[in-house]
Design an enzyme around this catalytic site. Structure first.
Site, PDB file in Angstrom:
ATOM      1  N   LEU A 159       0.824  -1.211   0.000  1.00 55.25           N
ATOM      2  CA  LEU A 159       0.000   0.000   0.000  1.00 55.25           C
ATOM      3  C   LEU A 159       0.857   1.260   0.000  1.00 55.25           C
ATOM      4  CD1 LEU A 159      -2.841  -1.042   2.466  1.00 55.25           C
ATOM      5  CD2 LEU A 159      -2.813  -1.163  -0.030  1.00 55.25           C
ATOM      6  N   THR A 233      -5.222   5.698   7.166  1.00 55.56           N
ATOM      7  CA  THR A 233      -6.145   4.655   6.707  1.00 55.56           C
ATOM      8  C   THR A 233      -5.659   3.283   7.174  1.00 55.56           C
ATOM      9  OG1 THR A 233      -4.948   4.515   4.598  1.00 55.56           O
ATOM     10  CG2 THR A 233      -6.881   5.964   4.678  1.00 55.56           C
ATOM     11  N   ARG A 235      -4.415   1.988  11.095  1.00 60.20           N
ATOM     12  CA  ARG A 235      -4.962   1.589  12.390  1.00 60.20           C
ATOM     13  C   ARG A 235      -4.986   2.798  13.319  1.00 60.20           C
ATOM     14  NH1 ARG A 235      -6.594  -2.201  10.152  1.00 60.20           N
ATOM     15  NH2 ARG A 235      -6.334  -4.431  10.631  1.00 60.20           N
ATOM     16  N   ASP A 259      -9.591   7.312   8.654  1.00 62.25           N
ATOM     17  CA  ASP A 259     -10.583   6.282   8.354  1.00 62.25           C
ATOM     18  C   ASP A 259     -10.670   5.271   9.496  1.00 62.25           C
ATOM     19  OD1 ASP A 259     -12.422   4.966   6.447  1.00 62.25           O
ATOM     20  OD2 ASP A 259     -10.902   3.379   6.397  1.00 62.25           O
ATOM     21  N   GLU A 264     -13.384   0.887  17.709  1.00 59.77           N
ATOM     22  CA  GLU A 264     -14.353   1.153  16.630  1.00 59.77           C
ATOM     23  C   GLU A 264     -15.647   0.375  16.879  1.00 59.77           C
ATOM     24  OE1 GLU A 264     -11.109   1.974  13.059  1.00 59.77           O
ATOM     25  OE2 GLU A 264     -12.064   0.010  13.210  1.00 59.77           O
ATOM     26  N   HIS A 286     -14.045   3.577   8.637  1.00 61.40           N
ATOM     27  CA  HIS A 286     -13.229   2.407   8.299  1.00 61.40           C
ATOM     28  C   HIS A 286     -13.710   1.755   6.999  1.00 61.40           C
ATOM     29  CE1 HIS A 286     -10.395  -0.702  10.302  1.00 61.40           C
ATOM     30  NE2 HIS A 286     -10.337  -0.816   8.996  1.00 61.40           N
ATOM     31  N   TRP A 289     -10.990   0.386   2.653  1.00 55.48           N
ATOM     32  CA  TRP A 289     -10.772  -0.918   2.029  1.00 55.48           C
ATOM     33  C   TRP A 289     -11.972  -1.396   1.213  1.00 55.48           C
ATOM     34  CZ3 TRP A 289     -14.027  -5.062   3.070  1.00 55.48           C
ATOM     35  CH2 TRP A 289     -14.963  -4.837   4.100  1.00 55.48           C
TER      36      TRP A 289
END
Length: 349
Positions: A159, A233, A235, A259, A264, A286, A289
């Protein structure tokens, strides 16, 4: 042999995502969600567990003697006690490479929206500010190009590298950060402190580990000389979120696009929820993805992982192989420890 498969949190994939039936004799049971105190009961007698965010603890594993495979419907495996899986001969496999487009695109969506102050201008338009100005445009909020900006990338995996490629296409200067406290990583990496001090945007693409937890905290924010945007984006635990709010209040950073959060969904009093309505903050639930294409790729790879395991040729192994890990010993007689890849827990989900 009839293999019993239990999916503990099917609702973590969109309803329209197709989960094909594995090509072997099996019983599949799906639960939309599973609480921590339901894990043992629901996995009793199961050979294969599918889960995304449901914690799988050492205590639970000790009560699940039939379990042989944990197929994680994500890349990150921080919800699983992997050492306990290794002790009990339970293989853990994960999903890799499915988010190579969706996460970097979401990263740049956050980056562009904040860099160009799209949220602030949208709020102004809704409030009637355009009409009140009496002009064809107005300049209440600064707009900055990405071209020429320095992009600090923390995380050099798939990524991070994809984000760097997109950054070059925008004319940015990508800087892959060396690990914090490391000075021996070679010329491909920019020293950690230089990335923190000189970046116009910083984006996180690394896994959450004991070493990376809280890696961006008050000392890092105080050292950010260029008031960068911070994009996360990966953790939530990578960033001290209370320190981030202080950094926003003090102007040490120009904005934040997150994100993910620590815990969460975040509680109403969560630090980021207290600033979520600010125009220089964007908080998404989140979903970086979660493009339709990426989710389907994930679902297809998930079933592939299960089929490979049952065939005696497991792939995407995180831990647990080859310690008495398969359904039938003859299927794995030829395997050696050399077949086990390194832990590749990553930041997509």
């Amino acid at each position: 042999m009839m293999h019993r498969i239990v999916f503990l949190d099917r609702s973590t994939l969109a309803p329209q995502v197709r989960l094909r039936a594995p090509a072997f004799a099996h019983e599949m049971i799906e639960h939309a969600d599973t609480a921590a105190d339901q894990v043992v009961q629901r996995l009793a007698g199961a050979h294969i567990a599918i889960l995304n965010k449901v914690p799988l603890t050492a205590a639970a594993l000790a009560r699940l003697p039939d379990l042989r495979l944990v197929a994680v419907a994500a890349t990150g495996t921080d919800c699983i006690d992997k050492a306990a899986c290794q002790r009990h001969g339970v293989v853990v496999c994960n999903i890799r490479g499915y988010a190579v487009h969706t996460v970097p695109e979401h990263t740049f969506a956050l980056m562009l929206a904040l860099r160009r102050n799209l949220v602030a201008y949208r709020q102004d338009v809704i409030a009637g500010r355009w009409q009140a100005s009496g002009r064809f445009c107005f300049f209440d909020h600064p707009i900055r190009d990405l071209a020429g900006a320095r992009l600090g990338i923390i995380g050099a995996g798939v990524l991070g590298q994809r984000v760097a490629a997109l950054a070059r296409a925008f004319g940015m200067v990508p800087l892959i950060a060396a690990h914090k406290g490391r000075s021996d990583m070679g010329p491909a990496f920019t020293p950690w402190q230089e990335v923190i001090e000189t970046s116009d945007v910083i984006t996180l693409h690394c896994p959450l580990t004991p070493q990376t937890r809280g890696m961006i905290a008050r000392p890092e924010f105080r050292a950010m000389r260029r008031r960068p945007l911070l994009i996360n984006t990966a953790r939530g635990g990578l960033v001290d979120e209370a320190a981030l709010v202080e950094a926003l209040d003090e102007g040490w950073v120009g904005g934040a696009g997150f994100d993910v959060t620590e815990g969460e969904p975040p509680a109403a009093g969560h630090p980021l929820m207290r600033v979520a309505a600010r125009p220089n903050v964007i908080l998404t639930p989140h979903v970086a993805w979660a493009s339709e294409e990426a989710q389907q790729s994930l679902a297809d790879q998930l079933v592939d992982n299960i089929e490979l395991f049952v065939s005696g040729q497991p792939g995407n192994i995180v831990t647990g192989w080859p310690v008495q890990a398969t359904m039938a010993a003859p299927a794995v007689a030829g395997m050696t420890p050399d077949a086990q890849p390194a832990d590749q827990s990553a930041s997509a989900r």
